[in-house]
Design a protein around this motif. Sequence first.
Motif, mmCIF file in Angstrom:
data_model
loop_
_atom_site.group_PDB
_atom_site.id
_atom_site.type_symbol
_atom_site.label_atom_id
_atom_site.label_comp_id
_atom_site.label_asym_id
_atom_site.label_seq_id
_atom_site.Cartn_x
_atom_site.Cartn_y
_atom_site.Cartn_z
ATOM 1 N N ASP A 330 0.701 -1.226 0.059
ATOM 2 C CA ASP A 330 0.119 0.026 0.205
ATOM 3 C C ASP A 330 0.842 1.339 -0.220
ATOM 4 O O ASP A 330 1.430 1.822 1.069
ATOM 5 C CB ASP A 330 -0.971 -0.057 1.294
ATOM 6 C CG ASP A 330 -1.880 1.361 1.195
ATOM 7 O OD1 ASP A 330 -1.847 2.094 0.463
ATOM 8 O OD2 ASP A 330 -3.000 1.101 2.099
ATOM 9 N N PRO A 331 0.879 2.171 -1.071
ATOM 10 C CA PRO A 331 1.678 3.033 -1.111
ATOM 11 C C PRO A 331 1.440 4.189 -0.400
ATOM 12 O O PRO A 331 1.956 5.363 -0.023
ATOM 13 C CB PRO A 331 1.888 3.489 -2.591
ATOM 14 C CG PRO A 331 0.706 2.855 -3.260
ATOM 15 C CD PRO A 331 0.321 1.708 -2.438
ATOM 16 N N LEU A 333 0.448 4.309 2.818
ATOM 17 C CA LEU A 333 1.042 4.179 4.244
ATOM 18 C C LEU A 333 2.374 4.802 4.157
ATOM 19 O O LEU A 333 3.121 5.103 3.281
ATOM 20 C CB LEU A 333 1.267 2.645 4.595
ATOM 21 C CG LEU A 333 -0.175 1.751 4.476
ATOM 22 C CD1 LEU A 333 0.370 0.254 4.894
ATOM 23 C CD2 LEU A 333 -1.059 2.374 5.636
ATOM 24 N N HIS A 334 2.588 5.462 5.530
ATOM 25 C CA HIS A 334 3.858 5.827 5.731
ATOM 26 C C HIS A 334 5.256 4.902 5.477
ATOM 27 O O HIS A 334 4.797 3.809 5.591
ATOM 28 C CB HIS A 334 4.128 6.179 7.190
ATOM 29 C CG HIS A 334 5.046 7.378 7.257
ATOM 30 N ND1 HIS A 334 6.459 6.778 7.775
ATOM 31 C CD2 HIS A 334 5.380 8.455 7.560
ATOM 32 C CE1 HIS A 334 7.287 7.785 7.931
ATOM 33 N NE2 HIS A 334 6.771 9.021 7.554
ATOM 34 N N LEU A 335 6.325 5.532 4.890
ATOM 35 C CA LEU A 335 7.338 4.535 4.716
ATOM 36 C C LEU A 335 7.503 3.706 5.796
ATOM 37 O O LEU A 335 7.890 2.415 5.586
ATOM 38 C CB LEU A 335 8.403 5.370 4.389
ATOM 39 C CG LEU A 335 9.783 4.653 3.938
ATOM 40 C CD1 LEU A 335 9.759 3.579 2.802
ATOM 41 C CD2 LEU A 335 10.999 5.446 3.772
ATOM 42 N N PHE A 336 7.705 4.318 6.796
ATOM 43 C CA PHE A 336 8.064 3.412 8.250
ATOM 44 C C PHE A 336 6.912 2.304 8.310
ATOM 45 O O PHE A 336 7.448 1.167 8.889
ATOM 46 C CB PHE A 336 8.041 4.258 9.390
ATOM 47 C CG PHE A 336 9.398 5.208 9.435
ATOM 48 C CD1 PHE A 336 10.892 4.367 8.750
ATOM 49 C CD2 PHE A 336 9.750 6.197 10.245
ATOM 50 C CE1 PHE A 336 12.016 5.007 8.835
ATOM 51 C CE2 PHE A 336 10.680 6.751 10.155
ATOM 52 C CZ PHE A 336 11.873 6.195 9.580
ATOM 53 N N GLU A 337 5.750 2.387 8.224
ATOM 54 C CA GLU A 337 4.648 1.546 8.179
ATOM 55 C C GLU A 337 4.756 0.489 7.266
ATOM 56 O O GLU A 337 4.631 -0.727 7.681
ATOM 57 C CB GLU A 337 3.074 2.153 8.297
ATOM 58 C CG GLU A 337 2.226 1.420 8.623
ATOM 59 C CD GLU A 337 0.784 1.895 8.979
ATOM 60 O OE1 GLU A 337 0.025 1.301 9.421
ATOM 61 O OE2 GLU A 337 0.697 3.099 8.780
ATOM 62 N N ARG A 338 5.092 0.901 6.009
ATOM 63 C CA ARG A 338 5.376 -0.149 4.969
ATOM 64 C C ARG A 338 6.692 -1.028 5.382
ATOM 65 O O ARG A 338 6.541 -2.092 5.102
ATOM 66 C CB ARG A 338 5.619 0.661 3.730
ATOM 67 C CG ARG A 338 4.428 1.654 3.202
ATOM 68 C CD ARG A 338 4.825 2.154 1.931
ATOM 69 N NE ARG A 338 4.597 1.183 0.771
ATOM 70 C CZ ARG A 338 5.394 1.227 -0.483
ATOM 71 N NH1 ARG A 338 5.760 2.311 -0.731
ATOM 72 N NH2 ARG A 338 5.370 0.356 -1.257
ATOM 73 N N ILE A 339 7.500 -0.549 6.075
ATOM 74 C CA ILE A 339 8.571 -1.252 6.576
ATOM 75 C C ILE A 339 8.209 -2.276 7.977
ATOM 76 O O ILE A 339 8.466 -3.566 7.942
ATOM 77 C CB ILE A 339 9.906 -0.407 6.987
ATOM 78 C CG1 ILE A 339 10.193 0.200 5.627
ATOM 79 C CG2 ILE A 339 10.895 -1.506 7.394
ATOM 80 C CD1 ILE A 339 11.524 1.275 5.786
#
Length: 367
Positions: A330-331, A333-339
């Motif tokens: 899901d793009p 989402l925040h980058l940190f949440e994507r990680i």
Amino acid sequence: MSARLLFAAFAPKTLEPTNSIGNKFQRLLEKLDLPAAVRDRTVAIKMHLGGGGGFSTIHPFFVRKLVAAVQAAGAKEVFVTDLKRDTIGAIDRGYTEEVFGCRIVPVCGDDESDFRTFPVEPPFQSMDRIELAGAILKADVLLDFSHVKGHGVCGFGGASKNLSMGAVTDAMRQMLHALEGGLVWDEAKCIHCGKCVAHCPNHAMKFDEQNKLDVFYHHCKFCQHCALICPVGAIRMTPGGYLNFQKGMAMTSAKLLEHFPGNRRIFINMLMDTTIFCDCWSMTTPRLIPDIGILAGNDIVAIEQATLDLIDREELIPNALPPGWDLADDPELHLFERIHHKDPYAVVRYLEELGCGTTQYELEEVE
């Protein structure tokens, strides 16, 4: 009302020394009006000194400049403080009193008995008290100097984590970590087949010596592989289970900030060398994103909000993630949440609810 934040971009507009981040930092400190905050007062600079083989902490160059600026602004005394175990190994990262130009002090004293206890009534889950470091409480001014990075349990580590996990006792840190969660294990159902452990893509779980399931939430991505593969349904996931840790951190930071009103709380976030894990990991991994710069202000909520907003505008550097790690699809989402699969804004919302500041901010760029 919006909070005013100063921002010094890492990238220079022209290749002249005056436009370097080091010189911009000096001008940022001048704009902070340090004399109004620190003159004739004792200033505690809380920063994470790191540990082991890690070296992605704040460069000594910036610490020395900060200490010198606080001293020039008329502070009665200034000292750098962190956990005792990290002050012991600080020299490995070039952190010495000679380099800084001030004392390096363990937050709870050399014998770790210097702290004050504040009851939490009613208790929050298992958290019935907050134990705050005495060295910081005795100061007149708190300067929260934070290296921003990712974090497996709370999404990211910035100003709030620097205080809630670094300006407290060991017992308090353990109490906060006890709030971690999200997976519920039914021991009575479990047949100890080991499929959950074997199929965890991040190796975040094991059975301990008592044959109980132990989840290391720093690595857990809530992918639910363990719950889906369990043949007897002994594992289930609870929505937002990681949020108690974020709320506990916010409550701890808020209690500490009660002792430093107005402009006597200063926050500086270093958005450089942003790695996937906390600096306590005793190792340094590749940076996730290009260096962004430095944020400063008096509002912890605003500076954390702005920090996350600036990070989310960046693209992940190719091959920056460790082997076996990938981004959520899901793009939005925040980058940190994507990680890490935890919402990093959660602690910011809790801090705002506790009256620590506002998520509304205006950036004033330091040229």
